[in-house]
Design an enzyme around this catalytic site. Structure first.
Site, PDB file in Angstrom:
ATOM      1  N   TYR A  66       0.813  -1.200  -0.010  1.00 40.90           N
ATOM      2  CA  TYR A  66      -0.041  -0.075   0.150  1.00 40.90           C
ATOM      3  C   TYR A  66       0.917   1.290   0.055  1.00 40.90           C
ATOM      4  O   TYR A  66       1.819   1.434   0.818  1.00 40.90           O
ATOM      5  CB  TYR A  66      -0.999  -0.136   1.263  1.00 40.90           C
ATOM      6  CG  TYR A  66      -2.012  -0.654   1.260  1.00 40.90           C
ATOM      7  CD1 TYR A  66      -2.421  -1.897  -0.062  1.00 40.90           C
ATOM      8  CD2 TYR A  66      -2.965  -1.549   2.289  1.00 40.90           C
ATOM      9  CE1 TYR A  66      -3.277  -2.775  -0.189  1.00 40.90           C
ATOM     10  CE2 TYR A  66      -3.717  -2.459   2.115  1.00 40.90           C
ATOM     11  CZ  TYR A  66      -4.000  -3.191   1.031  1.00 40.90           C
ATOM     12  OH  TYR A  66      -4.952  -4.120   0.936  1.00 40.90           O
ATOM     13  N   SER A 237     -13.234  -3.724  -0.294  1.00 41.20           N
ATOM     14  CA  SER A 237     -14.313  -2.863  -0.968  1.00 41.20           C
ATOM     15  C   SER A 237     -15.695  -3.235  -0.631  1.00 41.20           C
ATOM     16  O   SER A 237     -16.604  -3.356  -1.583  1.00 41.20           O
ATOM     17  CB  SER A 237     -14.317  -3.099  -2.613  1.00 41.20           C
ATOM     18  OG  SER A 237     -12.771  -2.709  -3.042  1.00 41.20           O
ATOM     19  N   PRO A 238     -15.933  -3.148   0.823  1.00 42.13           N
ATOM     20  CA  PRO A 238     -17.360  -3.336   1.069  1.00 42.13           C
ATOM     21  C   PRO A 238     -18.244  -2.245   0.635  1.00 42.13           C
ATOM     22  O   PRO A 238     -19.635  -2.644   0.569  1.00 42.13           O
ATOM     23  CB  PRO A 238     -17.312  -3.187   2.431  1.00 42.13           C
ATOM     24  CG  PRO A 238     -16.041  -2.368   2.872  1.00 42.13           C
ATOM     25  CD  PRO A 238     -15.075  -2.512   1.831  1.00 42.13           C
ATOM     26  N   LEU A 239     -17.824  -1.067   0.145  1.00 42.51           N
ATOM     27  CA  LEU A 239     -18.640  -0.169  -0.501  1.00 42.51           C
ATOM     28  C   LEU A 239     -18.409   0.087  -1.904  1.00 42.51           C
ATOM     29  O   LEU A 239     -18.991   1.179  -2.327  1.00 42.51           O
ATOM     30  CB  LEU A 239     -18.330   1.230   0.366  1.00 42.51           C
ATOM     31  CG  LEU A 239     -18.866   1.301   1.931  1.00 42.51           C
ATOM     32  CD1 LEU A 239     -18.462   2.588   2.448  1.00 42.51           C
ATOM     33  CD2 LEU A 239     -20.108   0.802   2.079  1.00 42.51           C
ATOM     34  N   ALA A 240     -17.969  -0.931  -2.442  1.00 44.97           N
ATOM     35  CA  ALA A 240     -17.739  -0.936  -4.036  1.00 44.97           C
ATOM     36  C   ALA A 240     -17.203   0.538  -4.345  1.00 44.97           C
ATOM     37  O   ALA A 240     -17.358   1.194  -5.434  1.00 44.97           O
ATOM     38  CB  ALA A 240     -19.231  -1.033  -4.823  1.00 44.97           C
ATOM     39  N   GLY A 242     -17.310   3.209  -3.307  1.00 46.17           N
ATOM     40  CA  GLY A 242     -17.530   4.525  -3.162  1.00 46.17           C
ATOM     41  C   GLY A 242     -18.831   4.827  -4.456  1.00 46.17           C
ATOM     42  O   GLY A 242     -19.491   5.633  -4.381  1.00 46.17           O
ATOM     43  N   VAL A 243     -19.020   3.796  -5.258  1.00 42.45           N
ATOM     44  CA  VAL A 243     -19.762   4.214  -6.315  1.00 42.45           C
ATOM     45  C   VAL A 243     -21.383   4.075  -6.186  1.00 42.45           C
ATOM     46  O   VAL A 243     -21.799   5.088  -6.911  1.00 42.45           O
ATOM     47  CB  VAL A 243     -19.726   2.606  -7.192  1.00 42.45           C
ATOM     48  CG1 VAL A 243     -21.014   2.804  -8.164  1.00 42.45           C
ATOM     49  CG2 VAL A 243     -18.567   2.613  -7.931  1.00 42.45           C
ATOM     50  N   THR A 245     -22.527   5.800  -3.399  1.00 44.41           N
ATOM     51  CA  THR A 245     -22.865   7.210  -3.086  1.00 44.41           C
ATOM     52  C   THR A 245     -22.042   8.193  -3.771  1.00 44.41           C
ATOM     53  O   THR A 245     -22.230   9.516  -3.278  1.00 44.41           O
ATOM     54  CB  THR A 245     -22.208   7.157  -1.350  1.00 44.41           C
ATOM     55  OG1 THR A 245     -20.932   6.604  -1.391  1.00 44.41           O
ATOM     56  CG2 THR A 245     -23.208   6.488  -0.640  1.00 44.41           C
TER      57      THR A 245
HETATM   58  N1  LIG Z   1      -7.070  -8.093  -0.239  1.00 44.12           N
HETATM   59  C1  LIG Z   1      -7.239  -7.472  -1.290  1.00 44.12           C
HETATM   60  O1  LIG Z   1      -6.645  -7.933  -2.256  1.00 44.12           O
HETATM   61  C2  LIG Z   1      -7.390  -5.890  -1.066  1.00 44.12           C
HETATM   62  C3  LIG Z   1      -7.842  -5.218  -2.258  1.00 44.12           C
HETATM   63  C4  LIG Z   1      -8.312  -3.887  -2.043  1.00 44.12           C
HETATM   64  C5  LIG Z   1      -8.340  -3.331  -0.905  1.00 44.12           C
HETATM   65  N2  LIG Z   1      -8.166  -4.257   0.369  1.00 44.12           N
HETATM   66  C6  LIG Z   1      -8.284  -3.440   1.669  1.00 44.12           C
HETATM   67  O2  LIG Z   1      -9.589  -3.318   1.840  1.00 44.12           O
HETATM   68  C7  LIG Z   1      -9.747  -1.807   2.288  1.00 44.12           C
HETATM   69  C8  LIG Z   1     -11.066  -1.402   1.531  1.00 44.12           C
HETATM   70  O3  LIG Z   1     -11.172  -1.299   0.180  1.00 44.12           O
HETATM   71  P1  LIG Z   1     -11.565  -0.290  -0.689  1.00 44.12           P
HETATM   72  O4  LIG Z   1     -11.001   0.995  -0.520  1.00 44.12           O
HETATM   73  O5  LIG Z   1     -11.547  -0.547  -1.984  1.00 44.12           O
HETATM   74  O6  LIG Z   1     -12.990  -0.052  -0.012  1.00 44.12           O
HETATM   75  P2  LIG Z   1     -14.391   0.890  -0.024  1.00 44.12           P
HETATM   76  O7  LIG Z   1     -14.693   1.081   1.270  1.00 44.12           O
HETATM   77  O8  LIG Z   1     -15.415  -0.005  -0.779  1.00 44.12           O
HETATM   78  O9  LIG Z   1     -13.994   2.040  -0.714  1.00 44.12           O
HETATM   79  C9  LIG Z   1     -13.479   3.159  -0.243  1.00 44.12           C
HETATM   80  C10 LIG Z   1     -12.875   4.117  -1.276  1.00 44.12           C
HETATM   81  O10 LIG Z   1     -14.148   4.634  -2.163  1.00 44.12           O
HETATM   82  C11 LIG Z   1     -13.760   6.147  -1.782  1.00 44.12           C
HETATM   83  N3  LIG Z   1     -15.133   6.694  -1.605  1.00 44.12           N
HETATM   84  C12 LIG Z   1     -15.933   7.444  -2.235  1.00 44.12           C
HETATM   85  N4  LIG Z   1     -17.192   7.722  -1.308  1.00 44.12           N
HETATM   86  C13 LIG Z   1     -17.216   6.934  -0.449  1.00 44.12           C
HETATM   87  C14 LIG Z   1     -18.167   7.111   0.738  1.00 44.12           C
HETATM   88  N5  LIG Z   1     -19.425   7.449   0.641  1.00 44.12           N
HETATM   89  N6  LIG Z   1     -17.676   6.030   1.680  1.00 44.12           N
HETATM   90  C15 LIG Z   1     -16.544   5.598   1.751  1.00 44.12           C
HETATM   91  N7  LIG Z   1     -15.700   5.477   0.685  1.00 44.12           N
HETATM   92  C16 LIG Z   1     -15.832   6.382  -0.029  1.00 44.12           C
HETATM   93  C17 LIG Z   1     -12.984   6.332  -0.526  1.00 44.12           C
HETATM   94  O11 LIG Z   1     -12.244   7.765  -0.621  1.00 44.12           O
HETATM   95  P3  LIG Z   1     -11.921   8.319   0.510  1.00 44.12           P
HETATM   96  O12 LIG Z   1     -10.970   8.082   1.288  1.00 44.12           O
HETATM   97  O13 LIG Z   1     -11.834   9.909  -0.170  1.00 44.12           O
HETATM   98  O14 LIG Z   1     -13.157   8.398   1.452  1.00 44.12           O
HETATM   99  C18 LIG Z   1     -12.091   5.071  -0.888  1.00 44.12           C
HETATM  100  O15 LIG Z   1     -11.175   5.550  -1.927  1.00 44.12           O
HETATM  101  C19 LIG Z   1      -8.724  -1.135   1.715  1.00 44.12           C
HETATM  102  O16 LIG Z   1      -8.159  -0.180   2.546  1.00 44.12           O
HETATM  103  C20 LIG Z   1      -7.580  -2.365   2.016  1.00 44.12           C
HETATM  104  O17 LIG Z   1      -7.252  -2.311   3.506  1.00 44.12           O
HETATM  105  C21 LIG Z   1      -7.738  -5.438   0.078  1.00 44.12           C
END
Ligand SMILES: NC(=O)c1ccc[n+]([C@@H]2O[C@H](COP(=O)([O-])OP(=O)(O)OC[C@H]3O[C@@H](n4cnc5c(N)ncnc54)[C@H](OP(=O)(O)O)[C@@H]3O)[C@@H](O)[C@H]2O)c1
Length: 329
Positions: A66, A237-240, A242-243, A245
């Site tokens: 990361y 990516s539990p919130l996809a 941010g798509v 919202t």
């Molecule tokens: N094991 C794996 O292969 C793998 C792959 C990917 C991720 N991960 C882990 O999973 C975590 C989550 O993944 P993710 O970042 O894809 O998850 P997510 O919670 O689905 O998405 C968060 C992303 O969406 C943006 N976003 C836009 N609107 C949002 C809203 N209303 N609420 C929350 N977020 C919003 C956030 O930006 P802002 O920061 O500006 O809010 C952030 O960049 C990562 O931090 C990492 O630890 C693991």
């Protein structure tokens, strides 16, 4: 404050962790390898950690890749400012993905060799400024892996007190079962993408013997294996991302319809759209732990409301149906 203040026992461990895991992929300034850490990055990490603690989140997810290691470095700097804090946290990180970072043209690749696991782990501990990780995950399957080497590396790290528990990420049931057959201790987690728009984990459960079904992303038997062996499914990516919202203008009709239902349910439950999406994962009987991705304090607070939301069966299936874009078979 919501129920996230309660820490749940993590199966196959003696650890107690918050149901919501805070992902640290957004710390440290992004994916450009040339970025240097600044005071702004430190402030962002400090605000993130302080908000997480205020919400009761003690479980933090990293990976050595990361922000090219800067996510762990900046997190380690903030930990150093707060003596005694490290022992209150569950620190998880991942190894196994390697960047194309050598001048001789080596490609981006996966590496579960004993040597890489051991070297990568040492670097993680240095960056985080800690003598041990609570959980180490193998990040993405390495086609060339030898499970004996993984088992040797795990045994050494455990004997040295450098890692307490081990798990995997992005592995199917057969890969987990194969690895487990070489290990003396149970795997504790499998971190996989799961959200309303990427719901193969649920789709697989209704697709058997359905001519119209597509094989859902290799999930066959994985949920059942994890439930049987008490391996926690962690949802990345539990919130996809941010798509649902965000600005929906260029999104699919399915995403638009799902976002609309999420908004409606958020109003009905007097909560946030983030909480509805997370409550959908939390309702699953496997005990899924979402790994949040935002680093913004306000969004963390919006997410934390999820543990006060109880969706009923009808709401759960309505959301599932909207996200899969077609009625139940
Ligand atoms: N094991 C794996 O292969 C793998 C792959 C990917 C991720 N991960 C882990 O999973 C975590 C989550 O993944 P993710 O970042 O894809 O998850 P997510 O919670 O689905 O998405 C968060 C992303 O969406 C943006 N976003 C836009 N609107 C949002 C809203 N209303 N609420 C929350 N977020 C919003 C956030 O930006 P802002 O920061 O500006 O809010 C952030 O960049 C990562 O931090 C990492 O630890 C693991």
């Amino acid at each position: 404050m919501g129920k996230e203040m309660q820490q749940i026992p993590l199966p196959n461990t003696t650890l107690k962790g918050s149901r919501l895991i805070l992902g640290c992929m957004g710390l440290g300034g992004g994916w450009d390898p040339k970025t240097m850490l600044t005071k702004e990055h430190e402030k962002e990490a400090r605000d993130f950690l302080e908000t997480g603690l205020e919400l009761g989140a003690n479980f933090y997810d990293h990976a050595n890749i990361y922000a090219h290691g800067r996510a762990e470095t900046v997190f380690g700097r903030i930990l150093k400012e707060k003596p005694g804090l490290r022992d209150q946290l569950i620190l998880q990180s991942k190894v196994g993905i390697r960047w194309a970072d050598n001048p001789d043209g080596t490609p981006q690749r996966f590496d579960f060799s004993r040597q890489h696991i051991l070297e990568a782990l040492e670097a993680i501990l240095t960056r985080l400024g800690t003598d041990h990780l609570d959980i180490l995950l193998l990040h993405r399957p390495d086609v060339l892996w030898e499970p004996e080497e993984v088992a040797e590396a795990f045994a050494l790290l455990k004997a040295q007190g450098k890692v307490r528990y081990f798990g995997v990420s992005n592995q199917n049931r057969f890969q987990m079962e194969y690895l487990q057959s070489f290990l003396p201790d149970p795997l504790v987690a499998n971190q996989v993408e799961m959200n309303l728009l990427h719901s193969g984990f649920a789709e697989v459960g209704i697709s058997f013997n359905q001519a119209s079904s597509q094989y859902p992303d290799g999930w066959e038997g994985t949920v059942e294996y994890c439930r049987m062996k008490k391996v926690v499914l962690q949802a990345w990516s539990p919130l996809a991302r941010g798509v649902l919202t965000g600005d929906l203008q260029n999104q699919s009709e399915t995403a638009k319809a799902t976002a609309s239902l999420v908004q409606t349910l958020a109003k009905q439950h007097e909560t946030t759209p983030e909480a509805i999406q997370l409550a959908w994962l939390l309702k699953h009987p496997a005990g899924i732990q979402p790994v949040l991705g935002t680093s913004k304090p306000d969004r963390l607070r919006a997410c934390a409301q999820a543990l006060d939301v109880e969706l009923n069966r009808e709401e759960w299936y309505s959301l599932f149906g909207a996200g899969r874009g077609k009625p139940m078979p």
